[in-house]
Motif scaffolding. Structure first.
Motif, mmCIF file in Angstrom:
data_model
loop_
_atom_site.group_PDB
_atom_site.id
_atom_site.type_symbol
_atom_site.label_atom_id
_atom_site.label_comp_id
_atom_site.label_asym_id
_atom_site.label_seq_id
_atom_site.Cartn_x
_atom_site.Cartn_y
_atom_site.Cartn_z
ATOM 1 N N GLY A 131 6.481 20.636 -6.694
ATOM 2 C CA GLY A 131 5.879 20.268 -7.980
ATOM 3 C C GLY A 131 6.849 19.542 -8.899
ATOM 4 N N LEU A 132 7.849 18.903 -8.324
ATOM 5 C CA LEU A 132 8.882 18.235 -9.133
ATOM 6 C C LEU A 132 8.961 16.754 -8.779
ATOM 7 C CD1 LEU A 132 11.583 21.031 -8.801
ATOM 8 C CD2 LEU A 132 10.216 20.498 -10.839
ATOM 9 N N ALA A 133 9.559 15.987 -9.700
ATOM 10 C CA ALA A 133 9.661 14.541 -9.474
ATOM 11 C C ALA A 133 11.038 14.035 -9.890
ATOM 12 C CB ALA A 133 8.591 13.819 -10.287
ATOM 13 N N PRO A 134 11.599 13.082 -9.112
ATOM 14 C CA PRO A 134 12.829 12.416 -9.534
ATOM 15 C C PRO A 134 12.467 11.193 -10.375
ATOM 16 C CG PRO A 134 12.239 11.656 -7.355
ATOM 17 C CD PRO A 134 11.134 12.601 -7.810
ATOM 18 N N LEU A 135 13.459 10.586 -11.017
ATOM 19 C CA LEU A 135 13.203 9.398 -11.853
ATOM 20 C C LEU A 135 13.398 8.135 -11.026
ATOM 21 C CD1 LEU A 135 14.840 10.579 -15.190
ATOM 22 C CD2 LEU A 135 12.471 10.828 -14.393
ATOM 23 N N LEU A 136 12.596 8.023 -9.991
ATOM 24 C CA LEU A 136 12.703 6.847 -9.122
ATOM 25 C C LEU A 136 12.147 5.602 -9.801
ATOM 26 C CD1 LEU A 136 9.987 6.912 -6.339
ATOM 27 C CD2 LEU A 136 9.763 8.108 -8.486
ATOM 28 N N GLY A 137 12.437 4.436 -9.204
ATOM 29 C CA GLY A 137 11.898 3.188 -9.724
ATOM 30 C C GLY A 137 10.640 2.792 -8.978
ATOM 31 N N SER A 138 10.375 1.497 -8.967
ATOM 32 C CA SER A 138 9.102 1.048 -8.411
ATOM 33 C C SER A 138 9.084 1.059 -6.883
ATOM 34 C CB SER A 138 8.786 -0.360 -8.931
ATOM 35 O OG SER A 138 9.861 -1.236 -8.670
ATOM 36 N N SER A 139 10.252 1.033 -6.245
ATOM 37 C CA SER A 139 10.272 0.929 -4.782
ATOM 38 C C SER A 139 10.832 2.187 -4.128
ATOM 39 C CB SER A 139 11.125 -0.275 -4.363
ATOM 40 O OG SER A 139 11.428 -0.183 -2.996
ATOM 41 N N ASP A 302 -7.791 -0.458 -11.173
ATOM 42 C CA ASP A 302 -7.539 0.693 -10.295
ATOM 43 C C ASP A 302 -6.672 1.753 -10.984
ATOM 44 O OD1 ASP A 302 -4.919 -0.162 -10.018
ATOM 45 O OD2 ASP A 302 -4.873 0.150 -7.853
ATOM 46 N N PHE A 303 -6.678 1.764 -12.314
ATOM 47 C CA PHE A 303 -6.037 2.889 -13.025
ATOM 48 C C PHE A 303 -6.851 4.139 -12.740
ATOM 49 C CE2 PHE A 303 -3.077 0.506 -15.634
ATOM 50 C CZ PHE A 303 -2.162 1.460 -16.037
ATOM 51 N N LYS A 304 -6.199 5.192 -12.321
ATOM 52 C CA LYS A 304 -6.919 6.412 -11.974
ATOM 53 C C LYS A 304 -5.958 7.593 -11.941
ATOM 54 C CE LYS A 304 -6.271 5.115 -7.131
ATOM 55 N NZ LYS A 304 -5.490 3.929 -7.469
ATOM 56 N N GLU A 305 -6.514 8.787 -11.874
ATOM 57 C CA GLU A 305 -5.671 9.954 -11.652
ATOM 58 C C GLU A 305 -5.153 9.884 -10.234
ATOM 59 O OE1 GLU A 305 -7.592 13.733 -12.240
ATOM 60 O OE2 GLU A 305 -5.747 14.827 -11.732
ATOM 61 N N MET A 306 -3.885 10.111 -10.042
ATOM 62 C CA MET A 306 -3.327 10.090 -8.685
ATOM 63 C C MET A 306 -2.133 11.029 -8.599
ATOM 64 S SD MET A 306 -1.497 6.380 -8.615
ATOM 65 C CE MET A 306 0.160 6.605 -8.114
ATOM 66 N N PRO A 307 -1.813 11.483 -7.392
ATOM 67 C CA PRO A 307 -0.622 12.319 -7.258
ATOM 68 C C PRO A 307 0.630 11.457 -7.444
ATOM 69 C CG PRO A 307 -1.594 11.882 -5.110
ATOM 70 C CD PRO A 307 -2.511 11.277 -6.130
ATOM 71 N N PHE A 308 1.628 12.006 -8.112
ATOM 72 C CA PHE A 308 2.834 11.201 -8.316
ATOM 73 C C PHE A 308 3.529 10.901 -6.987
ATOM 74 C CE2 PHE A 308 7.207 10.277 -9.866
ATOM 75 C CZ PHE A 308 6.872 9.176 -10.644
ATOM 76 N N ALA A 311 3.512 7.326 -6.111
ATOM 77 C CA ALA A 311 4.021 6.430 -7.171
ATOM 78 C C ALA A 311 4.331 5.021 -6.659
ATOM 79 C CB ALA A 311 5.274 7.045 -7.798
ATOM 80 N N ALA A 312 4.709 4.917 -5.386
ATOM 81 C CA ALA A 312 5.076 3.585 -4.862
ATOM 82 C C ALA A 312 3.879 2.636 -4.853
ATOM 83 C CB ALA A 312 5.655 3.718 -3.463
ATOM 84 N N THR A 313 2.654 3.194 -4.898
ATOM 85 C CA THR A 313 1.475 2.317 -4.849
ATOM 86 C C THR A 313 1.206 1.664 -6.210
ATOM 87 O OG1 THR A 313 -0.064 4.100 -5.392
ATOM 88 C CG2 THR A 313 0.383 3.732 -3.052
ATOM 89 N N ILE A 314 1.928 2.079 -7.245
ATOM 90 C CA ILE A 314 1.708 1.439 -8.552
ATOM 91 C C ILE A 314 2.179 -0.017 -8.484
ATOM 92 C CG2 ILE A 314 2.215 1.500 -11.025
ATOM 93 C CD1 ILE A 314 2.726 4.543 -10.706
ATOM 94 N N SER A 315 3.366 -0.228 -7.936
ATOM 95 C CA SER A 315 3.886 -1.603 -7.869
ATOM 96 C C SER A 315 3.705 -2.236 -6.497
ATOM 97 C CB SER A 315 5.376 -1.630 -8.204
ATOM 98 O OG SER A 315 5.578 -1.331 -9.558
ATOM 99 N N ASN A 316 3.548 -1.409 -5.480
ATOM 100 C CA ASN A 316 3.457 -1.953 -4.119
ATOM 101 C C ASN A 316 4.569 -2.965 -3.839
ATOM 102 O OD1 ASN A 316 1.379 -0.771 -2.576
ATOM 103 N ND2 ASN A 316 -0.062 -1.591 -4.088
ATOM 104 N N ASP A 317 5.787 -2.612 -4.161
ATOM 105 C CA ASP A 317 6.921 -3.509 -3.909
ATOM 106 C C ASP A 317 7.065 -3.763 -2.416
ATOM 107 O OD1 ASP A 317 7.705 -3.883 -6.481
ATOM 108 O OD2 ASP A 317 9.314 -2.406 -6.447
#
Ligand SMILES: Cc1cc2nc3c(=O)[nH]c(=O)nc-3n(C[C@H](O)[C@H](O)[C@H](O)COP(=O)(O)OP(=O)(O)OC[C@H]3O[C@@H](n4cnc5c(N)ncnc54)[C@H](O)[C@@H]3O)c2cc1C
Length: 468
Positions: A131-139, A302-308, A311-317
């Motif tokens: 249930g935790l998250a790091p402060l990763l970037g877009s990729s 495609d803004f929606k509720e999603m599991p963090f 997160a990589a799918t936000i930018s799809n780098d």
């Protein structure tokens, strides 16, 4: 003993045979079958010909490699993935950390201890199980350590700050070969200088970072036709003027290439897009999106509720290696003139280029609230950072992109702060602009620290800090 200044490649090869016996990892020399793969960087624009490559397995391997480099008067370069090359590791000793990829989560302390070569995707997957998250970037394929040494701005940035502001401790090998802990209480000067100062002071062998309780977010992209870019940028400016810290967003122009594998509705099309992530209660995120949905219906929403964890799918780098040109700068504001210049360049007078991508990200929030003297990372007051990424398969394309960026910066001049975000630069520009990436007086302090810990500039392939 510095006789080795005159050693030939053949003599280095002989010495490297001993090195191979002294380390757990692998020593790779020019001419060996593994050499051409090992010298590649994720950024395929980088061509580098190190004298020796080490695939390190442990901090002890790094210590042994550093001692070998000193003995043979070789500079030392470090690479986890090759997303952020500053100076090709020509004629030096290149330490690849990619196999030091251990991730240990402490679910009670909310921390993660990461090996030097860990990529963000692996940290995210492991942390989300608790249930935790790091402060990763877009990729997800960017290396956690390289990203953090340069600052580290991601989708939770405005709420929790930069990755570099959330380091608990680094374990490092110094240029004179010592293994040290660097934290707010031990080797404090190094801790200050490594957070934003890149890898010019020491080699990180592991890093302990804070994690945050984020599992569900409201995130995604809105697509509008490129012709609406002037209104969308202005509407974005009004939106972020009152954005809560939980909301980290960007506005961008995307020219999709005319490739057969692209879906019909994207192939060869240009869009102005708004993307972002809200990490507070989902209903509040949805309410914030009304600013757009009540204004003009996007072509795609495609803004929606999603599991963090996604997160990589936000930018799809891009995940696969590519020859990439990266540049950028901090902006003071999105003035009408700046908006017009960004759009004019991104969409091109002779048609949009499918090989250039322009994004303005919103920073500020928790990043800004950290006092400037806490770390050498600079430009905390600026809230908007421009990132320009181009595909640069040939020297001609690289020259074109460098000239394009110079012209764009000239057109944006009244809105530029003069600062740069080092993580968004690479190559020659990052060598030249280090001072502009640091806190006021930061370069001078860093240079004095460099004189103490690395007077011979062993770590000369990282951020360009010269001993005083
Ligand atoms: C597709 C893409 C997306 C990106 N997204 C973001 C983003 O969202 N936010 C952001 O802030 N940045 C982002 N970046 C920039 C990225 O953070 C930098 O390029 C970063 O330097 C990459 O680190 P790396 O370890 O993957 O790359 P590498 O090229 O392996 O390392 C980069 C530099 O870091 C130093 N370094 C690496 N490991 C060590 C070590 N163990 N000890 C000492 N020095 C070390 C070295 O100087 C090295 O030259 C992105 C880059 C790309 C290409």
């Amino acid at each position: 003993m510095n006789l080795e200044m005159t050693l030939s490649p053949a003599a280095i090869a002989a010495a490297a045979a001993q090195l191979q016996m002294d380390i757990e990892g692998q020593v790779i020399l020019p001419g060996e079958p593994a050499y051409d793969e090992a010298r590649l960087a994720w950024n395929r624009k980088v061509t580098q010909y190190p004298a020796v490559i080490i695939v390190a397995q442990s901090a002890q391997d790094v210590q042994t490699a550093v001692s070998f480099a000193r003995q043979h008067n070789l500079g030392v370069a470090v690479q986890a993935t090759g997303h952020g090359n500053i100076r090709p590791a020509d004629d030096g000793l290149l330490i690849l950390t990619r196999e030091m990829n251990d991730v240990q989560i402490d679910p009670v302390a909310h921390t993660a201890r990461l090996g030097a070569g860990v990529q963000w995707g692996a940290v995210l997957a492991a942390a989300q199980q608790h249930g935790l998250a790091p402060l990763l970037g877009s990729s997800p394929t960017v290396g956690a350590v390289g990203y953090t040494l340069g600052g580290g701005l991601g989708w939770l940035g405005r709420k929790y700050g930069l990755s570099t502001d959330n380091v608990v401790a680094f374990e490092v090998v110094t240029p004179d070969g010592r293994l040290l802990t660097v934290s707010a209480t031990e080797n404090k000067d190094l801790f200050w200088g490594m957070r934003g100062g890149g890898g010019s002071l020491a080699i990180v062998t592991s890093m302990t970072i804070r994690l945050f309780p984020v599992t569900q977010v409201y995130a995604g992209n809105l697509f509008y036709p490129a012709a609406m870019a002037p209104e969308v940028f202005r509407h974005y400016r009004a939106w972020i003027a009152n954005a809560p810290d939980e909301l980290t967003t960007s506005v961008l122009i995307m020219n999709f290439p005319p490739l057969p594998e692209m879906p019909d509705f994207l192939r060869g099309q240009s869009f102005v897009m708004v993307r972002g992530c809200y990490c507070g209660p989902v209903a509040e995120g949805e309410a914030l999106l009304r600013h757009w949905r009540d204004w003009q219906a996007p072509v795609i929403d495609d803004f929606k509720e999603m599991p963090f964890s996604a997160a990589a799918t936000i930018s799809n780098d891009p995940v696969d290696p590519m020859p990439s040109f990266n540049s950028g700068a901090w902006l003071r504001e999105l003035s009408d003139e700046a908006i017009d210049a960004l759009i004019r360049f991104a969409l091109g007078s002779s048609g949009p280029s499918p090989f250039i991508f322009t994004e303005v990200r919103h920073a500020g929030g928790a990043i800004r609230r950290v006092a400037a003297e806490t770390a050498v990372f600079g430009n905390r007051d600026a809230e908007l950072v421009l990132s320009v990424v181009g595909i640069a398969p040939t020297p001609e394309a690289q020259q074109y992109l460098a000239a394009y960026m110079r012209d764009l910066q000239e057109a944006l001049r009244p809105s530029l702060t003069g600062g740069v975000y080092m993580n968004f630069l690479e190559g020659v520009e990052s060598q030249q602009r280090i001072r502009d990436g640091l806190a006021p007086g930061g370069y001078e302090w860093l240079s004095r620290l460099k004189t103490q810990v690395d007077p011979d500039n062993l770590l000369r392939y990282s951020f360009n800090v010269t001993p005083a």
